[in-house]
Design a protein around this motif. Structure first.
Motif, mmCIF file in Angstrom:
data_model
loop_
_atom_site.group_PDB
_atom_site.id
_atom_site.type_symbol
_atom_site.label_atom_id
_atom_site.label_comp_id
_atom_site.label_asym_id
_atom_site.label_seq_id
_atom_site.Cartn_x
_atom_site.Cartn_y
_atom_site.Cartn_z
ATOM 1 N N ASP A 1 -33.875 -143.339 -7.077
ATOM 2 C CA ASP A 1 -33.532 -142.094 -7.767
ATOM 3 C C ASP A 1 -32.600 -142.359 -8.945
ATOM 4 O OD1 ASP A 1 -35.073 -140.628 -5.997
ATOM 5 O OD2 ASP A 1 -33.375 -140.070 -4.708
ATOM 6 N N ALA A 2 -31.693 -143.329 -8.789
ATOM 7 C CA ALA A 2 -30.746 -143.654 -9.855
ATOM 8 C C ALA A 2 -31.409 -144.427 -10.990
ATOM 9 C CB ALA A 2 -29.578 -144.461 -9.298
ATOM 10 N N GLY A 3 -32.494 -145.128 -10.680
ATOM 11 C CA GLY A 3 -33.211 -145.883 -11.701
ATOM 12 C C GLY A 3 -32.656 -147.265 -11.968
ATOM 13 N N LEU A 4 -31.753 -147.735 -11.123
ATOM 14 C CA LEU A 4 -31.199 -149.083 -11.304
ATOM 15 C C LEU A 4 -30.459 -149.518 -10.054
ATOM 16 C CD1 LEU A 4 -28.059 -148.201 -11.788
ATOM 17 C CD2 LEU A 4 -28.712 -148.109 -14.178
ATOM 18 N N LEU A 5 -30.143 -150.793 -10.009
ATOM 19 C CA LEU A 5 -29.395 -151.362 -8.892
ATOM 20 C C LEU A 5 -27.914 -151.466 -9.261
ATOM 21 C CD1 LEU A 5 -31.634 -154.398 -7.820
ATOM 22 C CD2 LEU A 5 -31.683 -152.062 -6.932
ATOM 23 N N PRO A 6 -27.034 -151.352 -8.275
ATOM 24 C CA PRO A 6 -25.604 -151.538 -8.556
ATOM 25 C C PRO A 6 -25.302 -153.014 -8.773
ATOM 26 C CG PRO A 6 -25.946 -151.212 -6.212
ATOM 27 C CD PRO A 6 -27.278 -150.974 -6.871
ATOM 28 N N ARG A 7 -24.401 -153.294 -9.674
ATOM 29 C CA ARG A 7 -24.036 -154.683 -9.941
ATOM 30 C C ARG A 7 -23.444 -155.348 -8.705
ATOM 31 N NH1 ARG A 7 -23.986 -155.750 -15.621
ATOM 32 N NH2 ARG A 7 -22.854 -157.676 -15.209
ATOM 33 N N GLU A 8 -22.837 -154.530 -7.825
ATOM 34 C CA GLU A 8 -22.236 -155.094 -6.623
ATOM 35 C C GLU A 8 -23.268 -155.801 -5.750
ATOM 36 O OE1 GLU A 8 -21.873 -151.966 -7.622
ATOM 37 O OE2 GLU A 8 -19.817 -152.071 -8.394
ATOM 38 N N LEU A 9 -24.527 -155.353 -5.823
ATOM 39 C CA LEU A 9 -25.567 -155.986 -5.015
ATOM 40 C C LEU A 9 -25.776 -157.433 -5.444
ATOM 41 C CD1 LEU A 9 -27.688 -155.697 -2.783
ATOM 42 C CD2 LEU A 9 -29.318 -154.988 -4.538
ATOM 43 N N HIS A 10 -25.663 -157.705 -6.726
ATOM 44 C CA HIS A 10 -25.795 -159.075 -7.218
ATOM 45 C C HIS A 10 -24.692 -159.950 -6.632
ATOM 46 C CE1 HIS A 10 -28.862 -158.445 -10.476
ATOM 47 N NE2 HIS A 10 -28.490 -157.198 -10.246
ATOM 48 N N GLN A 11 -23.488 -159.390 -6.549
ATOM 49 C CA GLN A 11 -22.367 -160.151 -6.005
ATOM 50 C C GLN A 11 -22.564 -160.429 -4.518
ATOM 51 O OE1 GLN A 11 -19.144 -157.544 -7.079
ATOM 52 N NE2 GLN A 11 -19.450 -157.856 -9.276
ATOM 53 N N LYS A 12 -23.050 -159.430 -3.786
ATOM 54 C CA LYS A 12 -23.298 -159.622 -2.356
ATOM 55 C C LYS A 12 -24.416 -160.646 -2.138
ATOM 56 C CE LYS A 12 -21.867 -155.013 -0.794
ATOM 57 N NZ LYS A 12 -22.324 -153.749 -0.134
ATOM 58 N N ALA A 13 -25.475 -160.557 -2.941
ATOM 59 C CA ALA A 13 -26.587 -161.494 -2.799
ATOM 60 C C ALA A 13 -26.150 -162.912 -3.152
ATOM 61 C CB ALA A 13 -27.751 -161.062 -3.683
ATOM 62 N N ALA A 14 -25.276 -163.031 -4.134
ATOM 63 C CA ALA A 14 -24.770 -164.348 -4.511
ATOM 64 C C ALA A 14 -23.900 -164.921 -3.398
ATOM 65 C CB ALA A 14 -23.967 -164.251 -5.807
ATOM 66 N N ALA A 15 -23.052 -164.079 -2.809
ATOM 67 C CA ALA A 15 -22.178 -164.531 -1.728
ATOM 68 C C ALA A 15 -22.979 -165.003 -0.521
ATOM 69 C CB ALA A 15 -21.230 -163.405 -1.324
ATOM 70 N N ALA A 16 -24.154 -164.382 -0.323
ATOM 71 C CA ALA A 16 -25.016 -164.780 0.791
ATOM 72 C C ALA A 16 -25.864 -166.002 0.450
ATOM 73 C CB ALA A 16 -25.930 -163.613 1.180
ATOM 74 N N GLY A 17 -25.810 -166.427 -0.805
ATOM 75 C CA GLY A 17 -26.569 -167.598 -1.238
ATOM 76 C C GLY A 17 -27.969 -167.298 -1.722
ATOM 77 N N LEU A 18 -28.331 -166.016 -1.795
ATOM 78 C CA LEU A 18 -29.704 -165.660 -2.154
ATOM 79 C C LEU A 18 -30.020 -165.930 -3.620
ATOM 80 C CD1 LEU A 18 -29.440 -164.209 0.604
ATOM 81 C CD2 LEU A 18 -30.859 -162.368 -0.339
ATOM 82 N N LEU A 19 -29.104 -165.604 -4.515
ATOM 83 C CA LEU A 19 -29.392 -165.739 -5.946
ATOM 84 C C LEU A 19 -29.643 -167.192 -6.342
ATOM 85 C CD1 LEU A 19 -26.975 -163.255 -7.772
ATOM 86 C CD2 LEU A 19 -29.234 -162.845 -6.770
ATOM 87 N N GLY A 20 -29.044 -168.111 -5.600
ATOM 88 C CA GLY A 20 -29.152 -169.515 -5.979
ATOM 89 C C GLY A 20 -30.307 -170.263 -5.362
#
Length: 379
Positions: A33-52
């Motif tokens: 509904d918002a049309g975008l993802l929160p930037r905080e999700l990138h930080q959480k995904a990075a902390a979990a090792g997903l982005l890398g």
């Protein structure tokens, strides 16, 4: 045991699925509904090792290869994610590999490491208002002026173009055709660089998409990725990975839609009996399974070749087309099985139905891929 179910990869699949179920699935309708993802999700995904995942530790990644990245995509979809979510959260998968390939330590430090850490967001700017799959015809021009390039032109349909902090941009630094193309990293906020409001789309609602305009934007010459006029080679090097990623998204969407359809058909009663007791429904589900399994097998075979250091150009093209065709058919049948509920926005299969339509367009349209396959076959 095989390469897909080693203890480490089973653990990876379980971790990604759990992360998706907890941090993504419950919030996805609101993000749509918002049309975008929160930037905080990138930080959480990075902390979990997903982005890398799929990026070497030397550049700030978590390690692993294309098989691990494929497993991550499968797990996100199995956990209730979406291809729109994947496109937005993992846009760096198309924004930074060229920088990594260039082995430019300065650019890696300034753009790759902070992106994999979830601190910045990158996007890739290739498609222009006047052309899509015809990369050789791009017209955005970058003219050298001392220690800078002056960029003029426009890009459109840029995934994460609204939220991104930088854009790895294909520009024309030389003559016409493939040989005159370079890649230039352009930071947001530079004078003359404007970004449109989010473009409204049929699907991928949680993934922001924008049109970018460059009006004599001055960019440091040090931001050239690789060799001047050598950008097309860097772009081509990522074609196999991009097409296999889209193929994986397609069959993983089909599998998720099949799983949802099976569950619903067991719970939904019509005329006093569960829907699954109807022969026509059982046959639909079997055909959905068959097409999904075939697409998965074809794609995984190509992924294994890529992981082994081969360059499966033909296999990637065919896998994308077969997986997209399977996905489009399966999501349509899933909506049909759900009936009226499948047409409602509150239904997950409705989202997959919308999102699936882009997969045969992005990363090379189906028709372009078919023609390319013919050429690769020597026809």
């Amino acid at each position: 045991m095989n390469v897909w179910n080693t203890p480490e990869r089973i653990a990876l699949r379980e971790m990604v699925t759990s992360f998706t179920e907890k941090e993504i699935a419950p919030h996805l309708p609101a993000w749509e509904d918002a049309g975008l993802l929160p930037r905080e999700l990138h930080q959480k995904a990075a902390a979990a090792g997903l982005l890398g995942i799929g990026f070497a530790e030397e550049v700030g990644g978590s390690g692993g290869d294309i098989i691990d990245a494929t497993i991550m995509t499968e797990a996100v979809m199995a956990g209730g994610g979406s291809t729109g979510l994947l496109a937005s959260l993992f846009t760096h998968g198309i924004a930074i590999p060229h920088i990594v390939d260039s082995k430019n330590a300065d650019l890696v430090d300034r753009y790759v490491r902070p992106t994999l850490a979830g601190e910045t967001i990158g996007s890739l700017g290739i498609t222009e208002p006047g052309g899509g799959s015809d990369v050789s015809g791009l017209t955005t021009r970058a003219v050298r002026d001392g220690d800078e390039y002056v960029v003029t032109g426009a890009k459109t349909f840029i995934t994460s173009g609204v939220r991104s902090d930088f854009v790895t941009t294909a520009v024309r630094t030389g003559g016409s055709g493939f040989g005159g193309i370079s890649l230039l990293v352009i930071d947001k906020g530079l004078p003359g660089f404007t970004v449109s409001k989010p473009l409204r789309k049929m699907g991928w609602h949680c993934s922001d998409t924008a049109e970018l305009t460059f009006d004599e934007v001055r960019v440091p010459a040090a931001n050239i990725v690789g060799e001047v006029d050598g950008g097309f080679g860097l772009i081509v090097n990522q074609f196999v990975n991009e097409r296999l990623s889209l193929a994986t998204q397609a069959y993983a969407t089909a599998q998720r839609s099949l799983d949802l359809a099976i569950e619903y058909s067991k719970q939904r009663e019509t005329f006093g009996k569960p829907l699954v007791t109807r022969q026509v429904i059982r046959h639909k589900l079997v055909e959905m399974h068959s097409r999904t399994a075939a697409a998965r097998a074809l794609t995984r075979e190509a992924v294994e070749k890529a992981a082994a250091g081969e360059s499966p150009l033909l296999e990637a093209v065919v896998a994308k087309n077969v997986s997209v065709a399977a996905c489009e058919w399966v999501v349509s049948e899933a909506v049909q099985i759900f009936g009226g509920m499948g047409y409602m926005r509150e239904s997950e299969v409705e989202r997959h139905y919308r999102d699936a339509r882009i997969l045969g367009i992005g990363g090379g349209a189906t028709e372009v891929m078919t023609d390319l396959a013919a050429k690769l076959m020597g026809l």
